[in-house]
Design an enzyme around this catalytic site. Structure first.
Site, PDB file in Angstrom:
ATOM      1  N   LYS A  13       0.830  -1.215   0.000  1.00  0.00           N
ATOM      2  CA  LYS A  13       0.000   0.000   0.000  1.00  0.00           C
ATOM      3  C   LYS A  13       0.859   1.258   0.000  1.00  0.00           C
ATOM      4  O   LYS A  13       0.668   2.166  -0.811  1.00  0.00           O
ATOM      5  CB  LYS A  13      -0.925   0.015   1.233  1.00  0.00           C
ATOM      6  N   ARG A  88      -9.563   0.163   9.059  1.00  0.00           N
ATOM      7  CA  ARG A  88      -9.116  -1.193   9.367  1.00  0.00           C
ATOM      8  C   ARG A  88     -10.173  -1.972  10.122  1.00  0.00           C
ATOM      9  O   ARG A  88      -9.941  -3.137  10.435  1.00  0.00           O
ATOM     10  CB  ARG A  88      -7.831  -1.138  10.211  1.00  0.00           C
ATOM     11  N   ARG A 127      11.487  -5.570   4.901  1.00  0.00           N
ATOM     12  CA  ARG A 127      11.203  -4.141   4.684  1.00  0.00           C
ATOM     13  C   ARG A 127      12.182  -3.260   5.452  1.00  0.00           C
ATOM     14  O   ARG A 127      12.522  -3.523   6.602  1.00  0.00           O
ATOM     15  CB  ARG A 127       9.781  -3.826   5.143  1.00  0.00           C
ATOM     16  N   ARG A 160      11.443  -1.465  11.058  1.00  0.00           N
ATOM     17  CA  ARG A 160      10.401  -1.146  12.025  1.00  0.00           C
ATOM     18  C   ARG A 160      10.352  -2.207  13.119  1.00  0.00           C
ATOM     19  O   ARG A 160      10.453  -3.403  12.833  1.00  0.00           O
ATOM     20  CB  ARG A 160       9.042  -1.080  11.324  1.00  0.00           C
ATOM     21  N   ARG A 171      -0.109  -9.238  13.608  1.00  0.00           N
ATOM     22  CA  ARG A 171      -0.693  -8.251  12.682  1.00  0.00           C
ATOM     23  C   ARG A 171      -1.505  -8.946  11.590  1.00  0.00           C
ATOM     24  O   ARG A 171      -2.554  -8.456  11.192  1.00  0.00           O
ATOM     25  CB  ARG A 171       0.404  -7.378  12.072  1.00  0.00           C
TER      26      ARG A 171
HETATM   27  P1  ADP Z   1       2.164  -1.899   3.213  1.00  0.00           P
HETATM   28  O1  ADP Z   1       2.175  -0.387   3.187  1.00  0.00           O
HETATM   29  O2  ADP Z   1       0.941  -2.476   2.541  1.00  0.00           O
HETATM   30  O3  ADP Z   1       2.370  -2.484   4.586  1.00  0.00           O
HETATM   31  P2  ADP Z   1       4.735  -1.677   1.836  1.00  0.00           P
HETATM   32  O4  ADP Z   1       4.418  -0.774   0.685  1.00  0.00           O
HETATM   33  O5  ADP Z   1       5.487  -1.095   2.979  1.00  0.00           O
HETATM   34  O6  ADP Z   1       3.380  -2.416   2.351  1.00  0.00           O
HETATM   35  O7  ADP Z   1       5.501  -2.957   1.250  1.00  0.00           O
HETATM   36  C1  ADP Z   1       5.951  -4.000   2.122  1.00  0.00           C
HETATM   37  C2  ADP Z   1       7.327  -4.504   1.654  1.00  0.00           C
HETATM   38  O8  ADP Z   1       7.174  -5.193   0.400  1.00  0.00           O
HETATM   39  C3  ADP Z   1       8.331  -3.389   1.388  1.00  0.00           C
HETATM   40  O9  ADP Z   1       9.597  -3.859   1.777  1.00  0.00           O
HETATM   41  C4  ADP Z   1       8.242  -3.148  -0.120  1.00  0.00           C
HETATM   42  O10 ADP Z   1       9.471  -2.661  -0.664  1.00  0.00           O
HETATM   43  C5  ADP Z   1       7.925  -4.548  -0.631  1.00  0.00           C
HETATM   44  N1  ADP Z   1       7.022  -4.535  -1.802  1.00  0.00           N
HETATM   45  C6  ADP Z   1       6.025  -3.669  -2.084  1.00  0.00           C
HETATM   46  N2  ADP Z   1       5.412  -3.992  -3.243  1.00  0.00           N
HETATM   47  C7  ADP Z   1       6.021  -5.108  -3.698  1.00  0.00           C
HETATM   48  C8  ADP Z   1       5.839  -5.945  -4.859  1.00  0.00           C
HETATM   49  N3  ADP Z   1       4.895  -5.678  -5.764  1.00  0.00           N
HETATM   50  N4  ADP Z   1       6.666  -7.005  -5.005  1.00  0.00           N
HETATM   51  C9  ADP Z   1       7.614  -7.280  -4.089  1.00  0.00           C
HETATM   52  N5  ADP Z   1       7.846  -6.543  -2.986  1.00  0.00           N
HETATM   53  C10 ADP Z   1       7.067  -5.463  -2.776  1.00  0.00           C
HETATM   54  P1  AMP Z   2       1.011   0.367   9.117  1.00  0.00           P
HETATM   55  O1  AMP Z   2       2.067   1.405   8.990  1.00  0.00           O
HETATM   56  O2  AMP Z   2      -0.176   0.632   8.232  1.00  0.00           O
HETATM   57  O3  AMP Z   2       1.535  -1.040   8.962  1.00  0.00           O
HETATM   58  O4  AMP Z   2       0.448   0.483  10.605  1.00  0.00           O
HETATM   59  C1  AMP Z   2       1.277   0.224  11.716  1.00  0.00           C
HETATM   60  C2  AMP Z   2       0.431   0.059  12.971  1.00  0.00           C
HETATM   61  O5  AMP Z   2      -0.240   1.286  13.272  1.00  0.00           O
HETATM   62  C3  AMP Z   2      -0.675  -1.000  12.900  1.00  0.00           C
HETATM   63  O6  AMP Z   2      -0.194  -2.313  13.159  1.00  0.00           O
HETATM   64  C4  AMP Z   2      -1.612  -0.499  13.994  1.00  0.00           C
HETATM   65  O7  AMP Z   2      -1.123  -0.816  15.286  1.00  0.00           O
HETATM   66  C5  AMP Z   2      -1.516   1.024  13.831  1.00  0.00           C
HETATM   67  N1  AMP Z   2      -2.543   1.528  12.892  1.00  0.00           N
HETATM   68  C6  AMP Z   2      -2.340   2.062  11.672  1.00  0.00           C
HETATM   69  N2  AMP Z   2      -3.499   2.394  11.089  1.00  0.00           N
HETATM   70  C7  AMP Z   2      -4.471   2.056  11.983  1.00  0.00           C
HETATM   71  C8  AMP Z   2      -5.893   2.112  11.975  1.00  0.00           C
HETATM   72  N3  AMP Z   2      -6.576   2.585  10.922  1.00  0.00           N
HETATM   73  N4  AMP Z   2      -6.551   1.672  13.065  1.00  0.00           N
HETATM   74  C9  AMP Z   2      -5.891   1.188  14.133  1.00  0.00           C
HETATM   75  N5  AMP Z   2      -4.565   1.075  14.200  1.00  0.00           N
HETATM   76  C10 AMP Z   2      -3.854   1.505  13.133  1.00  0.00           C
END
Ligand code: ADP
Ligand code: AMP
Length: 216
Positions: A13, A88, A127, A160, A171
């Site tokens: 995302k 969420r 990541r 992270r 998660r």
């Molecule tokens: P989210 O915001 O949904 O948690 P991220 O955008 O942070 O996900 O992506 C999670 C991990 O996967 C990151 O390390 C990113 O670089 C990698 N990633 C994102 N999109 C892809 C893809 N299409 N193929 C492989 N790895 C990806």
């Molecule tokens: P993310 O960066 O989207 O992976 O979010 C990291 C963490 O932030 C999640 O695991 C939750 O603990 C918290 N968080 C983010 N967005 C929300 C949401 N919409 N509602 C509740 N917790 C959230």
């Protein structure tokens, strides 16, 4: 264009939202990024949120929705936004609809990025994020040019705390129990389309663009 990006943790995302926001000239609003900025700044909200984030649980709906209500009222959201990480829960989705209605807005698209659960652990554990600008990388799939250094701003990359294996598992459970039902919720409202997120980053971006009617 008012867009929600959905999908399990690690679906991509944030990666997609960054480029989409640049292409569409709208802000990328990541609730996770806002919470992490508050944790870093040592605010009251950050202290509260960290109790949940560190375990991989959701921050309570009232806290999250109060925060997002303020953010959506800011001027840069007037022409649209990309919401990444919210809603969420069904409760958050209902509350979001109310907030938008009060502002005379509605969601145009909900984009669901679909990635098989078993692929997500590898994505999340590899990541790395820039401490300075939050740009996201992956050690294998999307590495920076220089190891440990952000391509965009030269900032330091870090892992992270909630991307540890134990927290990742919680998660994913939380996602399946509390967030996955939103797919049907938005399908029923006729605003959702799903994208195969298990493809190269650029291919996912092309498919998202097609769904939004954008030829980028
Ligand atoms: P989210 O915001 O949904 O948690 P991220 O955008 O942070 O996900 O992506 C999670 C991990 O996967 C990151 O390390 C990113 O670089 C990698 N990633 C994102 N999109 C892809 C893809 N299409 N193929 C492989 N790895 C990806
Ligand atoms: P993310 O960066 O989207 O992976 O979010 C990291 C963490 O932030 C999640 O695991 C939750 O603990 C918290 N968080 C983010 N967005 C929300 C949401 N919409 N509602 C509740 N917790 C959230």
């Amino acid at each position: 264009m008012n867009i929600v990006l959905m999908g399990p943790p690690g679906a991509g995302k944030g990666t997609q939202a960054e480029v989409m926001a640049r292409n569409l000239f709208v802000p990328h609003i990541s609730t996770g990024d806002i919470f992490r900025a508050n944790i870093k700044a040592g605010t009251e909200l950050g202290r509260l949120a960290n109790q949940y984030i560190s375990k991989g649980d959701l921050v309570p709906d009232e806290v999250t929705m109060a925060m997002i209500k303020d953010r959506l009222a800011e001027e840069d959201c007037a022409k649209g936004f990309i919401l990444d990480g919210l809603p969420r829960t069904i409760g958050q989705a209902d509350a979001l609809a109310e907030i938008l209605a009060e502002q005379g807005k509605k969601l145009d698209f909900v984009v669901n990025i679909d990635v098989p659960i078993e692929k997500l652990i590898e994505r999340l554990s590899g990541r790395r994020v820039c401490r300075n600008c939050s740009q996201t990388y992956h050690m294998v799939n999307n590495p920076p040019v220089e190891a440990g250094v952000c391509d965009e701003c030269g900032g330091e990359l870090y892992q992270r705390a909630d991307d540890s294996e134990e927290t990742i598992k919680n998660r994913l459970d939380v996602y399946l129990a509390q967030s996955a039902p939103l797919i049907e919720y938005y399908q029923d409202k006729g605003v959702l389309f799903s994208i195969n997120g298990d493809q190269a980053i650029n291919k996912v971006l092309t498919d998202v663009g097609r769904g939004l009617g954008q030829n980028w």
